[in-house]
Scaffold this motif. Sequence first.
Motif, mmCIF file in Angstrom:
data_model
loop_
_atom_site.group_PDB
_atom_site.id
_atom_site.type_symbol
_atom_site.label_atom_id
_atom_site.label_comp_id
_atom_site.label_asym_id
_atom_site.label_seq_id
_atom_site.Cartn_x
_atom_site.Cartn_y
_atom_site.Cartn_z
ATOM 1 N N CYS A 38 0.854 -1.184 0.000
ATOM 2 C CA CYS A 38 0.000 0.000 0.000
ATOM 3 C C CYS A 38 0.890 1.232 0.000
ATOM 4 N N SER A 39 0.286 2.406 0.080
ATOM 5 C CA SER A 39 1.053 3.639 0.094
ATOM 6 C C SER A 39 1.550 3.967 1.499
ATOM 7 N N ARG A 40 2.577 4.788 1.570
ATOM 8 C CA ARG A 40 3.054 5.265 2.870
ATOM 9 C C ARG A 40 1.951 6.050 3.580
ATOM 10 N N LEU A 41 1.168 6.798 2.821
ATOM 11 C CA LEU A 41 0.074 7.570 3.410
ATOM 12 C C LEU A 41 -0.916 6.656 4.122
ATOM 13 N N SER A 42 -1.224 5.531 3.523
ATOM 14 C CA SER A 42 -2.143 4.576 4.167
ATOM 15 C C SER A 42 -1.565 4.054 5.475
ATOM 16 N N VAL A 43 -0.262 3.825 5.488
ATOM 17 C CA VAL A 43 0.401 3.365 6.710
ATOM 18 C C VAL A 43 0.298 4.424 7.808
ATOM 19 N N ILE A 44 0.512 5.678 7.419
ATOM 20 C CA ILE A 44 0.487 6.774 8.391
ATOM 21 C C ILE A 44 -0.922 6.989 8.948
ATOM 22 N N THR A 45 -1.903 6.917 8.084
ATOM 23 C CA THR A 45 -3.277 7.261 8.489
ATOM 24 C C THR A 45 -4.059 6.090 9.088
ATOM 25 N N HIS A 46 -3.499 4.887 8.982
ATOM 26 C CA HIS A 46 -4.221 3.725 9.523
ATOM 27 C C HIS A 46 -3.308 2.871 10.397
ATOM 28 N N PRO A 47 -2.847 3.414 11.512
ATOM 29 C CA PRO A 47 -1.974 2.644 12.414
ATOM 30 C C PRO A 47 -2.712 1.487 13.097
ATOM 31 N N GLU A 48 -4.047 1.502 13.007
ATOM 32 C CA GLU A 48 -4.841 0.474 13.685
ATOM 33 C C GLU A 48 -4.960 -0.824 12.897
ATOM 34 N N ILE A 49 -4.470 -0.843 11.660
ATOM 35 C CA ILE A 49 -4.601 -2.042 10.832
ATOM 36 C C ILE A 49 -3.880 -3.216 11.494
ATOM 37 N N GLU A 50 -4.574 -4.354 11.558
ATOM 38 C CA GLU A 50 -3.964 -5.570 12.105
ATOM 39 C C GLU A 50 -3.232 -6.314 11.002
ATOM 40 N N LEU A 51 -2.043 -6.788 11.315
ATOM 41 C CA LEU A 51 -1.180 -7.431 10.334
ATOM 42 C C LEU A 51 -1.422 -8.931 10.287
ATOM 43 N N THR A 52 -1.466 -9.468 9.080
ATOM 44 C CA THR A 52 -1.495 -10.913 8.937
ATOM 45 C C THR A 52 -0.105 -11.458 9.261
ATOM 46 N N ASP A 53 -0.022 -12.756 9.463
ATOM 47 C CA ASP A 53 1.283 -13.360 9.734
ATOM 48 C C ASP A 53 2.255 -13.118 8.586
ATOM 49 N N GLU A 54 1.755 -13.208 7.382
ATOM 50 C CA GLU A 54 2.597 -12.995 6.208
ATOM 51 C C GLU A 54 3.128 -11.567 6.165
ATOM 52 N N GLN A 55 2.253 -10.593 6.420
ATOM 53 C CA GLN A 55 2.669 -9.199 6.422
ATOM 54 C C GLN A 55 3.669 -8.908 7.529
ATOM 55 N N LEU A 56 3.404 -9.447 8.701
ATOM 56 C CA LEU A 56 4.290 -9.237 9.842
ATOM 57 C C LEU A 56 5.671 -9.823 9.575
ATOM 58 N N ASN A 57 5.699 -11.023 9.026
ATOM 59 C CA ASN A 57 6.982 -11.654 8.731
ATOM 60 C C ASN A 57 7.754 -10.893 7.660
ATOM 61 N N ALA A 58 7.030 -10.405 6.669
ATOM 62 C CA ALA A 58 7.689 -9.634 5.608
ATOM 63 C C ALA A 58 8.305 -8.358 6.172
ATOM 64 N N PHE A 59 7.559 -7.667 7.027
ATOM 65 C CA PHE A 59 8.061 -6.433 7.618
ATOM 66 C C PHE A 59 9.267 -6.704 8.509
ATOM 67 N N ARG A 60 9.154 -7.694 9.353
ATOM 68 C CA ARG A 60 10.249 -7.970 10.294
ATOM 69 C C ARG A 60 11.497 -8.470 9.575
ATOM 70 N N SER A 61 11.322 -9.163 8.483
ATOM 71 C CA SER A 61 12.470 -9.604 7.691
ATOM 72 C C SER A 61 13.215 -8.405 7.111
ATOM 73 N N MET A 62 12.468 -7.441 6.580
ATOM 74 C CA MET A 62 13.089 -6.226 6.062
ATOM 75 C C MET A 62 13.751 -5.442 7.183
ATOM 76 N N LEU A 63 13.097 -5.376 8.317
ATOM 77 C CA LEU A 63 13.640 -4.623 9.452
ATOM 78 C C LEU A 63 14.993 -5.187 9.884
ATOM 79 N N GLU A 64 15.097 -6.501 9.971
ATOM 80 C CA GLU A 64 16.361 -7.105 10.401
ATOM 81 C C GLU A 64 17.492 -6.762 9.433
ATOM 82 N N ARG A 65 17.190 -6.760 8.159
ATOM 83 C CA ARG A 65 18.224 -6.413 7.180
ATOM 84 C C ARG A 65 18.561 -4.923 7.238
#
Length: 283
Positions: A38-65
């Motif tokens: 999605c867009s960065r704007l969507s991330v900023i304006t919707h902090p309440e969105i719940e992450l699926t396991d796939e989304q969470l893993n993708a984010f955390r994988s990028m974060l570690e790198r």
Amino acid sequence: MRRRVGEEIADAVIRLRDAGVESNLLDSQLMMARALECSRLSVITHPEIELTDEQLNAFRSMLERRIQRYPLAYLIGRREFYGLDLIVREGVLVPRPETEVLVEECIKRLGRGPRVVADIGLGSGAIAVALAVNMPEAKIYGTEVSAEALEVARENVARHHVADRVCILPGNLLEPLMDLGARFDAVVSNPPYIPTGDILSLEPEVRVYEPLKALDGGADGLDIYRVLIPGAVDCLGDEGFVAVEIGIGQADSVIQIARGSGYAHVEVIRDLAGIERVLIISR
């Protein structure tokens, strides 16, 4: 209980800050946008969105790198340049905001007419694509020796629908242009200009991960200018010019190279930080 976007970003900001990443909030938002597609704007304006396991893993994988200082642009596969969304990945120099000054000055001088331009050291295609998009009658010839960069440049040319006006030529510096018999309105380049001895002092994102051949300009950073500037003399039309990006403190030395190559006029352009960043060289 599922993690929310805002919670993950808050934690990521702290970890990135501790790792020495200054743009910790921006990077966290962009990685989350990539994970959610999605867009960065969507991330900023919707902090309440719940992450699926796939989304969470993708984010955390990028974060570690990213904590290991792997470049953000390589992680998300994109970099904005001159208002364009460009593809980037390993093996290609990440386009910098200061290079937009080079593009801006060329567009300002060349206008929107049927110009012929050479981009020497094409890289990701950032300069060539930006010129072609903003100069709809121009023909751009881009030269590049790196196979990885050539592939990415072709993708960016196709992505922005300028393949009919951007001709990509494999080869070193001006050599691929010699058989064209063309005279160019501008020869443009952002060459490697970092002195070899300064490479080790660069940020890890650059020093460790970006291609050395796109950074290292030799002992004093001027190796490519000594070849490119005199070599471009015979490629220019009557009113043509050479436009090059330069490093901090290099203006006087590159001007001397230009004068010694028979050019009569050199204009120095500063970037938004007031640093001498671009030279416009003409006869």
